[in-house]
Design a protein around this motif. Structure first.
Motif, PDB file in Angstrom:
ATOM      1  N   ALA A  10      -9.209  -1.951   2.420  1.00 49.98           N
ATOM      2  CA  ALA A  10     -10.261  -1.158   3.028  1.00 49.98           C
ATOM      3  C   ALA A  10     -10.758  -1.872   4.302  1.00 49.98           C
ATOM      4  O   ALA A  10     -10.925  -1.174   5.340  1.00 49.98           O
ATOM      5  CB  ALA A  10     -11.519  -1.129   2.144  1.00 49.98           C
ATOM      6  N   GLY A  11     -10.928  -3.165   4.356  1.00 49.22           N
ATOM      7  CA  GLY A  11     -11.111  -3.816   5.447  1.00 49.22           C
ATOM      8  C   GLY A  11     -10.280  -3.796   6.845  1.00 49.22           C
ATOM      9  O   GLY A  11     -10.375  -3.857   7.854  1.00 49.22           O
ATOM     10  N   LEU A  12      -8.929  -4.081   6.267  1.00 48.34           N
ATOM     11  CA  LEU A  12      -7.820  -4.058   7.219  1.00 48.34           C
ATOM     12  C   LEU A  12      -7.375  -2.635   7.740  1.00 48.34           C
ATOM     13  O   LEU A  12      -6.359  -2.566   8.562  1.00 48.34           O
ATOM     14  CB  LEU A  12      -6.667  -4.834   6.773  1.00 48.34           C
ATOM     15  N   GLY A  13      -7.789  -1.523   7.123  1.00 49.99           N
ATOM     16  CA  GLY A  13      -7.167  -0.401   7.441  1.00 49.99           C
ATOM     17  C   GLY A  13      -6.148  -0.082   6.488  1.00 49.99           C
ATOM     18  O   GLY A  13      -5.261   1.024   6.772  1.00 49.99           O
ATOM     19  N   GLY A  14      -5.598  -0.954   5.407  1.00 51.25           N
ATOM     20  CA  GLY A  14      -4.632  -0.650   4.925  1.00 51.25           C
ATOM     21  C   GLY A  14      -3.664  -1.887   4.849  1.00 51.25           C
ATOM     22  O   GLY A  14      -3.809  -2.813   5.532  1.00 51.25           O
ATOM     23  N   LEU A  15      -2.799  -1.829   3.674  1.00 51.34           N
ATOM     24  CA  LEU A  15      -1.803  -2.937   3.534  1.00 51.34           C
ATOM     25  C   LEU A  15      -0.389  -2.474   3.675  1.00 51.34           C
ATOM     26  O   LEU A  15       0.107  -1.394   3.467  1.00 51.34           O
ATOM     27  CB  LEU A  15      -1.812  -3.529   2.026  1.00 51.34           C
ATOM     28  N   THR A  16       0.288  -3.381   4.291  1.00 52.29           N
ATOM     29  CA  THR A  16       1.763  -3.097   4.677  1.00 52.29           C
ATOM     30  C   THR A  16       2.428  -3.034   3.259  1.00 52.29           C
ATOM     31  O   THR A  16       1.976  -3.392   2.249  1.00 52.29           O
ATOM     32  CB  THR A  16       2.452  -4.458   5.543  1.00 52.29           C
ATOM     33  N   VAL A  17       3.554  -2.547   3.266  1.00 51.29           N
ATOM     34  CA  VAL A  17       4.364  -2.338   2.019  1.00 51.29           C
ATOM     35  C   VAL A  17       4.787  -3.756   1.287  1.00 51.29           C
ATOM     36  O   VAL A  17       4.407  -3.928   0.295  1.00 51.29           O
ATOM     37  CB  VAL A  17       5.864  -1.888   2.291  1.00 51.29           C
ATOM     38  N   GLY A  18       4.848  -4.878   2.412  1.00 48.99           N
ATOM     39  CA  GLY A  18       5.128  -6.023   1.582  1.00 48.99           C
ATOM     40  C   GLY A  18       3.818  -6.794   0.993  1.00 48.99           C
ATOM     41  O   GLY A  18       3.983  -7.060   0.059  1.00 48.99           O
ATOM     42  N   ALA A  19       2.879  -6.539   1.431  1.00 46.28           N
ATOM     43  CA  ALA A  19       1.560  -7.059   1.197  1.00 46.28           C
ATOM     44  C   ALA A  19       1.244  -6.302   0.089  1.00 46.28           C
ATOM     45  O   ALA A  19       0.698  -6.867  -0.926  1.00 46.28           O
ATOM     46  CB  ALA A  19       0.294  -6.752   2.342  1.00 46.28           C
ATOM     47  N   ALA A  20       1.093  -5.147  -0.145  1.00 51.71           N
ATOM     48  CA  ALA A  20       0.862  -4.400  -1.303  1.00 51.71           C
ATOM     49  C   ALA A  20       1.837  -4.662  -2.540  1.00 51.71           C
ATOM     50  O   ALA A  20       1.504  -4.831  -3.688  1.00 51.71           O
ATOM     51  CB  ALA A  20       1.202  -2.766  -0.960  1.00 51.71           C
TER      52      ALA A  20
END
Length: 272
Positions: A10-20
């Motif tokens: 929510a804070g970063l506007g979303g997570l990259t595939v790797g982070a997710a």
């Protein structure tokens, strides 16, 4: 999925595939596959145009993991994710019923394994009182411990433990009754002068070998070794000779003659 991961998304506007993938404990390849089949597609975009998983996407991914843990197929999961809340009840109730059934089967398997462990340790799943009641006053419950110490590391003991774990007191009673009948018939044949090597003696030898199947698969060669053990061991000799004087040696000779008729040289017999 942790609350921190949702907050990060929510804070970063979303997570990259790797982070997710890292947060979820799955591989990037798995998320790419789910994206490709339309199961969960990242809906957010970075400033550079890269697709990101929003907090809502991560919540959907979390549901996928839960449903997959329940054993649902990806096709079924996709239908559940997009179904109205009311339509989710029936498939989930069906899955719950399957899980309860699976738990029941697993609990039964655990019980069977526990019985095998106990049988391997004790040699027989009967109390001392039950053993004496079934096998007779001459039976010594300590004999099972002696047997385990002698043969506990053999394949035959492992086979015996597996069979003993499935046996009830009624099963053991049938085994004991069969053994008593066999011993009486052996004693009667000895008294009647039945010669080792005769058809009657061979039939009795085969019944003796078959009686071992309650414990382990007994080959002709193993049976010969048992016959030698009966004669060499004072405990066995006393047991059989108490039934009929001279029965121990006679039984060994009967076993040897039967093995010879079946193509096994008693003098070369080994425990195989």
């Amino acid at each position: 999925m942790t609350d921190a991961a949702m907050d990060d998304a929510a804070g970063l506007g979303g997570l990259t595939v790797g982070a997710a993938a890292s947060h979820l404990g799955v591989t990037v390849r798995t998320l790419h596959h789910w994206d490709r089949i339309g199961l969960v597609r990242p809906s957010a975009r970075s400033g550079g145009g890269y697709r990101l998983y929003s907090a809502a996407d991560l919540a959907r991914l979390h549901r996928v993991l839960i449903y997959r843990e329940l054993g649902l197929s990806l096709d079924d999961i996709g239908e559940l994710l997009d179904a109205p809340a009311a339509d989710m009840t029936v498939p989930l109730e069906h899955q719950r019923a399957q899980l309860v059934e699976r738990i029941s089967r697993l609990q039964a398997m655990v019980g069977a394994v526990d019985r095998m462990i106990e049988a391997a340790r004790t040699g027989i799943l009967l109390s001392a009182e039950e053993q004496i009641a079934i096998f007779g006053e001459r039976w010594k419950p300590s004999l099972t411990e002696v047997a385990r110490e002698r043969w506990g590391d053999t394949a035959q003991w492992a086979q015996y433990a597996e069979r003993a774990a499935r046996m009830t007191p009624e099963d053991w009673q049938r085994v004991a009754d069969n053994v008593r009948t066999l011993e009486q018939d052996l004693a009667a044949a000895k008294r009647a002068g039945v010669r080792p090597g005769s058809a009657v003696a061979d039939a009795l030898a085969e019944r003796h070998r078959a009686s071992m199947d309650a414990y382990f698969d007994c080959t002709l060669s193993m049976q010969v070794c048992l016959g030698r053990k009966y004669v060499a061991d004072p405990g066995f000799s006393a047991y059989y000779d108490a039934i009929e004087p001279g029965l121990t040696v006679w039984l060994r000779d009967v076993i040897d003659a039967h093995a010879r008729h079946r193509g096994v040289d008693p003098d070369a017999a080994t425990w195989v």
